[in-house]
Design a protein around this motif. Sequence first.
Motif, short mmCIF file in Angstrom:
data_model
loop_
_atom_site.label_atom_id
_atom_site.label_comp_id
_atom_site.label_asym_id
_atom_site.label_seq_id
_atom_site.Cartn_x
_atom_site.Cartn_y
_atom_site.Cartn_z
N MET A 1 -13.02 6.89 -5.54
CA MET A 1 -13.36 5.48 -5.34
C MET A 1 -13.02 5.07 -3.89
O MET A 1 -11.98 5.42 -3.37
CB MET A 1 -12.55 4.62 -6.31
CG MET A 1 -13.34 3.47 -6.89
SD MET A 1 -12.31 2.34 -7.85
CE MET A 1 -11.90 3.32 -9.29
N GLU A 2 -13.93 4.34 -3.25
CA GLU A 2 -13.69 3.85 -1.88
C GLU A 2 -13.05 2.46 -1.93
O GLU A 2 -13.44 1.63 -2.73
CB GLU A 2 -15.02 3.74 -1.13
CG GLU A 2 -15.53 5.07 -0.62
CD GLU A 2 -14.79 5.52 0.63
OE1 GLU A 2 -14.70 4.71 1.57
OE2 GLU A 2 -14.29 6.66 0.66
N PHE A 3 -12.09 2.22 -1.08
CA PHE A 3 -11.50 0.89 -1.03
C PHE A 3 -11.56 0.35 0.38
O PHE A 3 -11.38 1.08 1.33
CB PHE A 3 -10.02 0.95 -1.45
CG PHE A 3 -9.82 1.15 -2.92
CD1 PHE A 3 -9.78 0.06 -3.77
CD2 PHE A 3 -9.70 2.42 -3.44
CE1 PHE A 3 -9.59 0.24 -5.14
CE2 PHE A 3 -9.52 2.61 -4.80
CZ PHE A 3 -9.47 1.52 -5.65
N ASP A 4 -11.81 -0.95 0.51
CA ASP A 4 -11.50 -1.55 1.81
C ASP A 4 -10.53 -2.68 1.52
O ASP A 4 -10.34 -3.10 0.39
CB ASP A 4 -12.75 -2.02 2.56
CG ASP A 4 -13.66 -2.85 1.68
OD1 ASP A 4 -13.33 -3.03 0.50
OD2 ASP A 4 -14.70 -3.30 2.18
N PHE A 5 -9.87 -3.15 2.55
CA PHE A 5 -8.80 -4.12 2.36
C PHE A 5 -9.13 -5.40 3.12
O PHE A 5 -8.70 -5.58 4.25
CB PHE A 5 -7.48 -3.54 2.84
CG PHE A 5 -7.10 -2.25 2.13
CD1 PHE A 5 -6.81 -2.26 0.77
CD2 PHE A 5 -7.04 -1.06 2.82
CE1 PHE A 5 -6.45 -1.10 0.11
CE2 PHE A 5 -6.68 0.12 2.16
CZ PHE A 5 -6.39 0.10 0.81
N PRO A 6 -9.91 -6.27 2.48
CA PRO A 6 -10.42 -7.43 3.20
C PRO A 6 -9.49 -8.64 3.14
O PRO A 6 -9.89 -9.73 3.51
CB PRO A 6 -11.70 -7.74 2.41
CG PRO A 6 -11.37 -7.35 1.00
CD PRO A 6 -10.37 -6.23 1.08
N PHE A 7 -8.24 -8.46 2.70
CA PHE A 7 -7.44 -9.63 2.36
C PHE A 7 -6.81 -10.31 3.57
O PHE A 7 -6.36 -9.66 4.50
CB PHE A 7 -6.33 -9.25 1.37
CG PHE A 7 -6.88 -8.74 0.08
CD1 PHE A 7 -7.49 -9.60 -0.83
CD2 PHE A 7 -6.79 -7.40 -0.23
CE1 PHE A 7 -7.99 -9.12 -2.03
CE2 PHE A 7 -7.29 -6.90 -1.43
CZ PHE A 7 -7.89 -7.77 -2.32
N ASP A 8 -6.78 -11.64 3.49
CA ASP A 8 -5.99 -12.42 4.41
C ASP A 8 -4.70 -12.70 3.63
O ASP A 8 -4.61 -13.67 2.89
CB ASP A 8 -6.76 -13.72 4.73
CG ASP A 8 -5.98 -14.59 5.69
OD1 ASP A 8 -5.01 -14.11 6.28
OD2 ASP A 8 -6.34 -15.78 5.80
#
Length: 344
Positions: A1-8
């Motif tokens: 599974m690919e994850f990106d971390f878009p969180f502020d």
Amino acid sequence: MEFDFPFDTKILPAGDEAISLACELLRAGEVVAIPTETVYGLAADALNADAVAKIYAAKGRPADNPLIVHVSDKEMYSKVAVLSERAEKLIAAFCPGPLTIVLPKRGCVPAITCGGLETVAVRMPSDETARAIIANSGLPLAAPSANLSGKPSPTNAQHVLQDMQGRIPLVVDGGESSVGVESTVISLVGDKAVLLRPGYITAGEMAKVLGEEVELAKAVLQQVDASAPVPSPGMKYKHYAPNAQVTIVTGSSEKYCEYVNANAQQGVFALCYDEDLAGLQVPAISYGKAGEPATQTKALFVALRTLDEQGAQAAYAHFEHVNELSTAVYNRLLRAAAFRVVEL
Ligand code: TXA
Ligand code: MG
């Protein structure tokens, strides 16, 4: 599974607003950093495999290293694990508190939470905020320490942010953790009770309650071959390591200071007891008082992160001797030092 971390990443002080936002995010399958009395945890719904996968991704944790499931009461405890008479005794004596018990798992706990094992590690934290978040969400929470894999565990919200900024939506700030090292882990799966990770609750205290000996797993204070089987997957991995190369130095304060001063050069630091500070001619960071391991557990991880902040390239860590409670400190120092020890 690919994850990106878009969180502020949001940071909120512990309180009603933080607790209700944390519960909302957790119910939606997100990861939230929460305070506990030991160290901060990176929490998600332990029964939701997709949510738990996000913990491994945020930490960069190997998939075969299982997580601890945090519960708020006995009922939730027995929902995730099969309790034995021995487990009941330890729970009555030490829970809520900094004790994790490895037990046979129930079918509702997905394999990913337990690193594919048939057992589950369970802990009932005493920290009020952690308890409120578990109880109000109604979810058992899988939560490893909230550091990037291999880094020292965070004992305050700023240290969580250093590692998790952008990777998770929320950090709940409950101040400094009072114990400062991770929970004691004991396995009650086999015939013998085995201490897998030393902590604030000691083997001796548990032996008294159980009325039987608690064996110390070999890997607690010794280096194990990376390919050999270990009772707890976490034992295999590099841990608690600052960027500086750490070496443990044993012996009296006088001998320690003499040794460190003789090795003084640019980038060399001392990781010492308060009592050593006056005798040192290199930059020194104290991790508590000699002979008072409870002050050391509380200060150790902060001191390891301070070494990085101050740009240390090498650090000599003073350690006096192993006893019941200082075993927890020595276990972490050995891993931070990759088992390098100089005995004076
Ligand atoms: O104090 C603590 O325990 C903190 C706070 C957040 O509660 N949590 C923590 O989790 O230290 P973590 O993931 O950093 O450490 C869990 C340790 C690992 O060494 C892991 O291998 C071991 O517990 N463990 C977990 N499940 C296990 C199992 N089923 N059998 C043996 N060891 C297990
Ligand atoms: Mg950890």
